[in-house]
Design an enzyme around this catalytic site. Sequence first.
Site, short mmCIF file in Angstrom:
data_model
loop_
_atom_site.label_atom_id
_atom_site.label_comp_id
_atom_site.label_asym_id
_atom_site.label_seq_id
_atom_site.Cartn_x
_atom_site.Cartn_y
_atom_site.Cartn_z
N ASP A 152 0.84 -1.21 0.00
CA ASP A 152 0.00 0.00 0.00
C ASP A 152 0.87 1.26 0.00
O ASP A 152 0.41 2.34 -0.34
CB ASP A 152 -0.98 0.01 1.19
CG ASP A 152 -0.31 -0.02 2.56
OD1 ASP A 152 0.92 -0.13 2.65
OD2 ASP A 152 -1.06 0.06 3.58
N TYR A 185 12.15 3.10 -0.21
CA TYR A 185 11.53 1.76 -0.20
C TYR A 185 10.29 1.75 -1.07
O TYR A 185 10.16 0.94 -2.00
CB TYR A 185 11.18 1.33 1.25
CG TYR A 185 10.19 0.18 1.30
CD1 TYR A 185 10.54 -1.08 0.81
CD2 TYR A 185 8.90 0.35 1.82
CE1 TYR A 185 9.62 -2.15 0.84
CE2 TYR A 185 7.99 -0.71 1.85
CZ TYR A 185 8.36 -1.94 1.36
OH TYR A 185 7.46 -2.99 1.38
N SER A 186 9.36 2.67 -0.79
CA SER A 186 8.10 2.61 -1.54
C SER A 186 8.31 2.96 -3.02
O SER A 186 7.60 2.43 -3.88
CB SER A 186 7.02 3.48 -0.90
OG SER A 186 7.48 4.76 -0.61
N LYS A 245 9.57 -0.18 -4.63
CA LYS A 245 8.45 -1.13 -4.77
C LYS A 245 7.49 -0.69 -5.89
O LYS A 245 6.94 -1.52 -6.61
CB LYS A 245 7.68 -1.26 -3.44
CG LYS A 245 8.43 -1.98 -2.33
CD LYS A 245 8.73 -3.45 -2.62
CE LYS A 245 7.48 -4.30 -2.69
NZ LYS A 245 7.83 -5.74 -2.88
N LYS A 265 10.60 -3.97 12.96
CA LYS A 265 9.32 -3.37 12.57
C LYS A 265 8.52 -3.08 13.84
O LYS A 265 8.76 -3.71 14.89
CB LYS A 265 8.55 -4.32 11.64
CG LYS A 265 9.34 -4.74 10.39
CD LYS A 265 9.36 -3.68 9.31
CE LYS A 265 10.40 -3.95 8.22
NZ LYS A 265 10.21 -5.13 7.41
N PRO A 315 10.62 3.36 21.16
CA PRO A 315 10.86 4.65 20.46
C PRO A 315 9.73 4.99 19.49
O PRO A 315 9.70 4.51 18.36
CB PRO A 315 12.18 4.38 19.72
CG PRO A 315 12.21 2.90 19.49
CD PRO A 315 11.44 2.26 20.60
P1 NAD Z 1 11.30 -9.37 5.16
O1 NAD Z 1 12.28 -8.24 5.16
O2 NAD Z 1 10.91 -9.99 6.45
O3 NAD Z 1 11.88 -10.55 4.23
C1 NAD Z 1 12.46 -10.32 3.00
C2 NAD Z 1 13.12 -11.61 2.54
O4 NAD Z 1 13.68 -11.40 1.25
C3 NAD Z 1 14.27 -12.06 3.45
O5 NAD Z 1 14.17 -13.45 3.70
C4 NAD Z 1 15.52 -11.74 2.64
O6 NAD Z 1 16.61 -12.61 2.92
C5 NAD Z 1 15.00 -11.94 1.22
N1 NAD Z 1 15.78 -11.18 0.24
C6 NAD Z 1 16.17 -9.89 0.30
N2 NAD Z 1 16.89 -9.56 -0.79
C7 NAD Z 1 16.93 -10.68 -1.58
C8 NAD Z 1 17.49 -10.97 -2.83
N3 NAD Z 1 18.19 -10.03 -3.52
N4 NAD Z 1 17.33 -12.21 -3.34
C9 NAD Z 1 16.65 -13.16 -2.66
N5 NAD Z 1 16.11 -12.94 -1.44
C10 NAD Z 1 16.24 -11.72 -0.92
O7 NAD Z 1 10.05 -8.84 4.35
P2 NAD Z 1 8.49 -9.11 4.57
O8 NAD Z 1 7.97 -8.16 5.57
O9 NAD Z 1 8.27 -10.56 4.71
O10 NAD Z 1 7.92 -8.62 3.15
C11 NAD Z 1 7.83 -9.54 2.06
C12 NAD Z 1 7.27 -8.82 0.85
O11 NAD Z 1 5.99 -8.29 1.14
C13 NAD Z 1 8.13 -7.65 0.38
O12 NAD Z 1 8.13 -7.63 -1.02
C14 NAD Z 1 7.40 -6.43 0.93
O13 NAD Z 1 7.64 -5.29 0.14
C15 NAD Z 1 5.96 -6.90 0.85
N6 NAD Z 1 5.05 -6.28 1.82
C16 NAD Z 1 5.34 -6.31 3.14
C17 NAD Z 1 4.46 -5.76 4.06
C18 NAD Z 1 4.73 -5.81 5.55
O14 NAD Z 1 4.00 -5.21 6.31
N7 NAD Z 1 5.76 -6.51 6.02
C19 NAD Z 1 3.27 -5.17 3.60
C20 NAD Z 1 3.01 -5.16 2.23
C21 NAD Z 1 3.90 -5.73 1.35
P1 TYD Z 2 7.14 0.00 10.30
O1 TYD Z 2 6.83 -1.23 11.09
O2 TYD Z 2 8.57 0.37 10.06
O3 TYD Z 2 6.31 -0.11 8.95
P2 TYD Z 2 6.06 1.01 7.79
O4 TYD Z 2 6.93 2.17 8.03
O5 TYD Z 2 6.44 0.27 6.58
O6 TYD Z 2 4.61 1.36 7.89
O7 TYD Z 2 6.47 1.24 11.03
C1 TYD Z 2 5.07 1.27 11.30
C2 TYD Z 2 4.76 2.63 11.90
O8 TYD Z 2 5.40 2.70 13.18
C3 TYD Z 2 5.29 3.79 11.09
O9 TYD Z 2 4.37 4.87 11.16
C4 TYD Z 2 6.58 4.17 11.81
C5 TYD Z 2 6.30 3.81 13.25
N1 TYD Z 2 7.46 3.38 14.05
C6 TYD Z 2 7.77 4.00 15.26
O10 TYD Z 2 7.05 4.91 15.72
N2 TYD Z 2 8.87 3.57 15.95
C7 TYD Z 2 9.67 2.58 15.49
O11 TYD Z 2 10.68 2.24 16.16
C8 TYD Z 2 9.34 1.93 14.25
C9 TYD Z 2 10.20 0.83 13.71
C10 TYD Z 2 8.22 2.37 13.56
#
Ligand code: NAD
Ligand code: TYD
Length: 333
Positions: free
Chosen positions: A125, A148-149, A152, A187, A203
């Site tokens: 998103d 990052y975004s 993506k 996160k 934090p």
């Molecule tokens: P994560 O950071 O926990 O895991 C990422 C994985 O990708 C790791 O295992 C890492 O080793 C692997 N990786 C990184 N670079 C690589 C490369 N060059 N080749 C092969 N493997 C590689 O991430 P996540 O939170 O599980 O997110 C997974 C996907 O979902 C991502 O594409 C992210 O953008 C998307 N996404 C995540 C969220 C969220 O809230 N976490 C929300 C929406 C979309």
């Molecule tokens: P995060 O888990 O990094 O996800 P994203 O930035 O991709 O949404 O952060 C979630 C929300 O929490 C975002 O508004 C930033 C805030 N945040 C903090 O306030 N303190 C922290 O230490 C972290 C990691 C995130």
Amino acid sequence: MKVLVTGGAGFIGSNFVRYALSNHTDWEVINLDKLTYAGNLENLKDVESNPKYRFVQGDIADEELVNKLFSEGIDYCLNFAAETHVDRSIGDPKDFIVTDVQGTYALLEAAKTHGVKRFIQISTDEVYGSIQEGSFVETDMLTPRNPYSASKAGADRLAYSYHATYGLPVVVTRASNNFGPYQYPEKLIPLFVTNAVDDQALPLYGDGLNVRDWLFVEDHCSALDFLLTNGVDGEIYNVGGGNECTNIEITKKVLAQLKKSEDLIKPVKDRQGHDRRYSLDCSKLIAMGWKPSGGFDELLEKTIHWYVENEDWWRKIKSGEYKEYYLKQYANR
Ligand code: NAD
Ligand code: TYD
């Protein structure tokens, strides 16, 4: 079905691998993961000896390796692999562009060469940018605001272009913030839970009033599974949990469940370019028959409980111990 899951050693990818192996016992699942700091084979310890599962350590941007894997005949590819942490992308964007954009390119090229039945690009998103009021629909403009975004968004549109130009059966999903077991403790939720367990400060950035929509990771997995068969080529699907919450609200819920004092909350300098609010309109996917499980407070409680019960898992990560240990284990196999 032969299913290639990239980034399957990360948070959502590992949950998906487990979901796939238990819901589709006829699938052969290949997990291609580079094992960056965020990749952890311990996330999949319970399935590593499953004969239907195979781990390949490698980079999605390695065109030769990726091409070789696709030449085995991949039916479904789900691209989870990415650099994912916004704060890291602000400090050092390069890896985000290489993995998230160039890596996606390598996968798409190999899929085009060898053919696939479905390629799901797991987008986010965050590609829409921030929204003050209302919710984003799939046709809205993309205004990503951090490296990052933006990377993506590049991958999201590149994947679409392989459908529009070459007819590749691509589906793009844009999910909201996931929560659940095995999320790397940098996160918000796992960081705050594990800090609170240790009576360390939480934090909280800025005024704590930034809003995120929270999606339970298993609901994300079920949406992806649903879209593998029900998605339409070239279409985008928002996937949200319908649980919008400010960061301060989440923080207080975490502290209340752990019976810790709100004095642990430490307001800190805001993230640069911090997106104020993410919000998704998911009516397109819901109209097709998918829905999130609901009950945010219960799912959050269940998640917090998982981290409390699995201290070993996150303590190894927080102490930096696990990476060396697992790479050695893998090398010895
Ligand atoms: P994560 O950071 O926990 O895991 C990422 C994985 O990708 C790791 O295992 C890492 O080793 C692997 N990786 C990184 N670079 C690589 C490369 N060059 N080749 C092969 N493997 C590689 O991430 P996540 O939170 O599980 O997110 C997974 C996907 O979902 C991502 O594409 C992210 O953008 C998307 N996404 C995540 C969220 C969220 O809230 N976490 C929300 C929406 C979309
Ligand atoms: P995060 O888990 O990094 O996800 P994203 O930035 O991709 O949404 O952060 C979630 C929300 O929490 C975002 O508004 C930033 C805030 N945040 C903090 O306030 N303190 C922290 O230490 C972290 C990691 C995130």
